[in-house]
Design a protein around this motif. Structure first.
Motif, mmCIF file in Angstrom:
data_model
loop_
_atom_site.group_PDB
_atom_site.id
_atom_site.type_symbol
_atom_site.label_atom_id
_atom_site.label_comp_id
_atom_site.label_asym_id
_atom_site.label_seq_id
_atom_site.Cartn_x
_atom_site.Cartn_y
_atom_site.Cartn_z
ATOM 1 N N LYS A 72 65.971 23.560 22.375
ATOM 2 C CA LYS A 72 65.081 24.666 22.049
ATOM 3 C C LYS A 72 65.759 26.017 22.227
ATOM 4 C CE LYS A 72 60.533 26.582 23.192
ATOM 5 N NZ LYS A 72 60.177 26.817 21.802
ATOM 6 N N GLN A 73 65.444 26.949 21.343
ATOM 7 C CA GLN A 73 65.904 28.327 21.458
ATOM 8 C C GLN A 73 64.790 29.175 22.070
ATOM 9 O OE1 GLN A 73 68.935 29.972 20.445
ATOM 10 N NE2 GLN A 73 69.698 27.851 20.491
ATOM 11 N N TYR A 74 65.182 30.108 22.926
ATOM 12 C CA TYR A 74 64.212 30.955 23.610
ATOM 13 C C TYR A 74 64.490 32.426 23.329
ATOM 14 C CZ TYR A 74 63.064 26.806 26.352
ATOM 15 O OH TYR A 74 62.673 25.552 26.728
ATOM 16 N N LYS A 75 63.409 33.201 23.308
ATOM 17 C CA LYS A 75 63.510 34.652 23.236
ATOM 18 C C LYS A 75 62.848 35.211 24.490
ATOM 19 C CE LYS A 75 62.893 36.836 19.320
ATOM 20 N NZ LYS A 75 62.243 37.456 18.135
ATOM 21 N N ILE A 76 63.638 35.913 25.315
ATOM 22 C CA ILE A 76 63.156 36.364 26.625
ATOM 23 C C ILE A 76 63.411 37.862 26.774
ATOM 24 C CG2 ILE A 76 63.407 36.106 29.124
ATOM 25 C CD1 ILE A 76 64.333 33.219 28.614
ATOM 26 N N ALA A 77 62.360 38.603 27.127
ATOM 27 C CA ALA A 77 62.466 40.038 27.377
ATOM 28 C C ALA A 77 62.766 40.256 28.861
ATOM 29 C CB ALA A 77 61.176 40.744 26.994
ATOM 30 N N VAL A 78 63.704 41.160 29.166
ATOM 31 C CA VAL A 78 64.156 41.374 30.544
ATOM 32 C C VAL A 78 63.971 42.839 30.929
ATOM 33 C CG1 VAL A 78 66.095 41.188 32.147
ATOM 34 C CG2 VAL A 78 65.859 39.537 30.286
ATOM 35 N N TYR A 135 54.952 34.031 28.744
ATOM 36 C CA TYR A 135 55.037 33.538 30.111
ATOM 37 C C TYR A 135 55.740 34.585 30.984
ATOM 38 C CZ TYR A 135 55.899 30.011 33.782
ATOM 39 O OH TYR A 135 55.927 29.298 34.951
ATOM 40 N N SER A 136 55.252 34.809 32.198
ATOM 41 C CA SER A 136 55.852 35.785 33.114
ATOM 42 C C SER A 136 56.691 35.069 34.166
ATOM 43 C CB SER A 136 54.750 36.595 33.820
ATOM 44 O OG SER A 136 53.940 37.243 32.883
ATOM 45 N N VAL A 137 57.895 35.566 34.400
ATOM 46 C CA VAL A 137 58.794 34.981 35.398
ATOM 47 C C VAL A 137 59.287 36.101 36.301
ATOM 48 C CG1 VAL A 137 60.921 33.706 35.803
ATOM 49 C CG2 VAL A 137 59.526 33.188 33.796
ATOM 50 N N GLU A 138 59.007 36.000 37.606
ATOM 51 C CA GLU A 138 59.485 36.978 38.579
ATOM 52 C C GLU A 138 60.778 36.462 39.206
ATOM 53 O OE1 GLU A 138 55.948 39.313 40.618
ATOM 54 O OE2 GLU A 138 55.588 37.154 40.690
ATOM 55 N N TYR A 139 61.758 37.338 39.297
ATOM 56 C CA TYR A 139 63.079 36.916 39.782
ATOM 57 C C TYR A 139 63.830 38.165 40.224
ATOM 58 C CZ TYR A 139 66.990 33.539 39.834
ATOM 59 O OH TYR A 139 67.981 32.664 40.211
ATOM 60 N N CYS A 140 64.768 38.006 41.154
ATOM 61 C CA CYS A 140 65.596 39.138 41.570
ATOM 62 C C CYS A 140 67.005 38.630 41.829
ATOM 63 C CB CYS A 140 65.011 39.814 42.811
ATOM 64 S SG CYS A 140 65.875 41.337 43.256
ATOM 65 N N ASP A 141 67.796 38.587 40.764
ATOM 66 C CA ASP A 141 69.187 38.141 40.850
ATOM 67 C C ASP A 141 69.863 38.672 39.592
ATOM 68 O OD1 ASP A 141 71.578 36.763 41.321
ATOM 69 O OD2 ASP A 141 70.546 35.090 42.231
ATOM 70 N N LYS A 150 50.197 40.263 34.104
ATOM 71 C CA LYS A 150 50.567 38.862 33.901
ATOM 72 C C LYS A 150 49.519 38.142 33.052
ATOM 73 C CE LYS A 150 52.343 36.710 37.377
ATOM 74 N NZ LYS A 150 52.553 35.992 38.661
ATOM 75 N N GLU A 151 48.249 38.402 33.352
ATOM 76 C CA GLU A 151 47.172 37.764 32.588
ATOM 77 C C GLU A 151 47.143 38.241 31.142
ATOM 78 O OE1 GLU A 151 44.697 35.271 33.492
ATOM 79 O OE2 GLU A 151 46.515 35.038 34.692
ATOM 80 N N GLN A 152 47.392 39.527 30.930
ATOM 81 C CA GLN A 152 47.431 40.061 29.561
ATOM 82 C C GLN A 152 48.564 39.430 28.760
ATOM 83 O OE1 GLN A 152 45.411 41.859 27.880
ATOM 84 N NE2 GLN A 152 44.488 43.499 29.067
ATOM 85 N N LEU A 153 49.720 39.268 29.394
ATOM 86 C CA LEU A 153 50.836 38.621 28.712
ATOM 87 C C LEU A 153 50.502 37.169 28.381
ATOM 88 C CD1 LEU A 153 53.905 40.002 30.703
ATOM 89 C CD2 LEU A 153 53.424 40.385 28.279
ATOM 90 N N ARG A 154 49.872 36.501 29.332
ATOM 91 C CA ARG A 154 49.496 35.104 29.098
ATOM 92 C C ARG A 154 48.567 34.976 27.896
ATOM 93 N NH1 ARG A 154 45.354 32.023 30.129
ATOM 94 N NH2 ARG A 154 44.271 33.667 31.277
ATOM 95 N N ARG A 155 47.626 35.918 27.769
ATOM 96 C CA ARG A 155 46.706 35.876 26.617
ATOM 97 C C ARG A 155 47.437 36.082 25.299
ATOM 98 N NH1 ARG A 155 43.625 39.668 29.887
ATOM 99 N NH2 ARG A 155 42.214 38.501 31.245
ATOM 100 N N GLN A 206 54.911 40.324 22.076
ATOM 101 C CA GLN A 206 54.126 39.126 21.779
ATOM 102 C C GLN A 206 54.909 38.029 21.061
ATOM 103 O OE1 GLN A 206 50.758 40.290 19.439
ATOM 104 N NE2 GLN A 206 51.968 41.135 17.757
ATOM 105 N N ASP A 207 56.073 38.347 20.481
ATOM 106 C CA ASP A 207 56.867 37.298 19.847
ATOM 107 C C ASP A 207 57.870 36.659 20.814
ATOM 108 O OD1 ASP A 207 58.410 39.637 19.999
ATOM 109 O OD2 ASP A 207 59.713 38.965 18.370
ATOM 110 N N CYS A 208 57.860 37.109 22.077
ATOM 111 C CA CYS A 208 58.775 36.556 23.076
ATOM 112 C C CYS A 208 58.158 35.334 23.743
ATOM 113 C CB CYS A 208 59.112 37.613 24.131
ATOM 114 S SG CYS A 208 60.027 39.036 23.484
#
Length: 421
Positions: A306-312, A397-403, A388-393, A373-375
């Protein structure tokens, strides 16, 4: 109230304490601990503190190489538990203050209790918020709490603390020190009365609080403290006390000997990092960074297809170090879960317009969600519940990370894959 002694401790708590490397001198070379850095904020500024979130060569409180979400902390605990059989204690020591980010601290403990209710939990705090959260600490079944208290006298405390932020107000000078001390003492007393073993950490600062420490020790003993830990000042670069001389162990031990007449002393403290792992004398924190964790095989199989599109959200493109609400642009990455490349940069209205909390709904923020919305996901250091809820709608998907961004993208893709299973 007399200090807590073994005869007044329940058998279960006594057994747990025997396996706690900070509370038992016999345990520190037998049993391991893990500090989970899920609480990055702090509500006081000590003149000896300069917290760095990625400083692998330093070993002192407030230093960590990663900040974890509660879910990531649970996963790290499972990973370490599989590798270190003698793991007995889960501690939360920041890298800020465990109670300044209480919601993350509480959620981490609750998630770990779901999979292992036998592990012993431990918190470290400056004590400012103890009167508010002490009842919840007791209800959660946390029986070991460390409070760092350095002064009773507000004039002495004013030389140690630059400011205190309490319930939306900022206090400075003697007023700040007095507020902090009153809350610390009230919290210690409450916890001790509810079968919580309180360890009081005291930083010895020559010429400031050194002659005051015996009085402080007598007071916390009176309130029911279990043990005190007198520690040397570590002059942190960039702090107000960076040019102060480091207290010698001879001076520390002399003070411990004086205070031993009132209450037992911890003499094996290593002033651990906020992400410490393993035995006290054998820190393995760098080995167990989340970026070193072996990927799940089932997720890896899906990632290949699968290919993914992720906003950072990132300030300079290297670290996931920006709150979702503060981002005015997003780097859009595309990839297969292992290899990613920057596809584009998108600008957007800043979701949070200077407010302390970024969870309030605002119709003007819809453009942010339309931009993303296309991510498949947004990778960010922190994100509020409403966002987070607005993005889910919007199917994001929301991912919290610090690295690093590289490690974060792989982690986000693995979360997407796991979510699809």
């Amino acid at each position: 109230m007399a200090c807590v002694c073994p005869g007044t401790i329940s058998q279960d708590l006594l057994e747990r304490t025997k396996k706690h490397p900070c509370y038992s001198a016999d345990a520190h070379h037998k049993y391991a601990r893990i500090h989970l850095p899920v609480a990055p904020r702090c509500n006081i500024q000590c003149n000896y503190c300069n917290r760095k979130f990625d400083c692998v060569n330093e070993s002192r409180p407030g230093v960590t190489s990663e900040v974890l979400t509660p879910q990531l902390a649970k996963e790290k605990f499972q990973w370490v538990k599989e590798q270190i059989a003698e793991l007995s204690v889960v501690g939360i020591a920041g890298p800020g203050d465990a109670l300044a980010d209480w919601q993350f601290t509480r959620e981490t403990i609750e998630q770990i209790k779901e999979i292992d209710n036998d592990v012993t939990f431990c918190l470290s705090t400056n004590g400012l918020m103890l009167p508010e959260y002490a009842p919840e600490i007791v209800d959660l079944g946390i029986h070991h709490v460390t409070v760092t208290a350095n002064a009773l006298d507000p004039e002495i405390g004013a030389k140690i603390y630059k400011h205190v932020s309490y319930k939306g107000q900022k206090y400075e000078g003697a007023k700040a020190a007095e507020l902090l001390s009153l809350n610390q003492l009230a919290g210690i007393e409450y916890l001790a009365k509810h079968e919580v073993l309180v360890k009081v950490n005291i930083v010895l600062i020559k010429g400031i609080n050194d002659r005051h420490i015996p009085d402080l020790v007598k007071k916390v003993k009176e309130l029911g403290a279990f043990i005190t830990n007198i520690m040397p000042l570590i002059p942190a670069p960039g702090s107000a006390f960076e040019d102060y001389p480091q207290t010698s162990m001879k001076e520390i031990n002399e003070m411990r000997n004086i205070c031993q007449l009132d209450i037992q002393q911890m003499r094996h403290c290593r002033q651990c990092r906020a992400d410490a792992v393993g035995l006290l004398h054998e820190d393995r924190s760098q080995e167990f960074r989340m970026c070193n964790r072996p990927p799940a095989e089932t997720a890896a199989q899906i990632l290949e297809r699968k290919q993914y599109k992720i906003a950072v959200t990132t300030k300079h493109g290297k670290i996931v170090d920006q709150h979702f609400g503060h981002a005015s642009q997003f780097l859009i990455y595309q990839g297969d879960g292992q290899e990613f490349h920057v596809a584009e940069t998108r600008t957007a209205d800043q979701y949070c317009q200077g407010m302390t909390e970024c969870d309030e709904e605002d119709t003007n923020r819809d453009r942010v969600f339309q931009t993303l919305q296309d991510c498949d996901a947004v990778l960010t250091m922190r994100i509020g519940y409403q966002a987070k809820e607005q993005l889910r709608r919007h199917g994001v998907y929301s991912v919290e990370y610090c690295d690093t961004v590289e490690n974060g993208l792989r982690y986000a893709a693995s979360q997407l894959a796991d979510n699809a299973l």
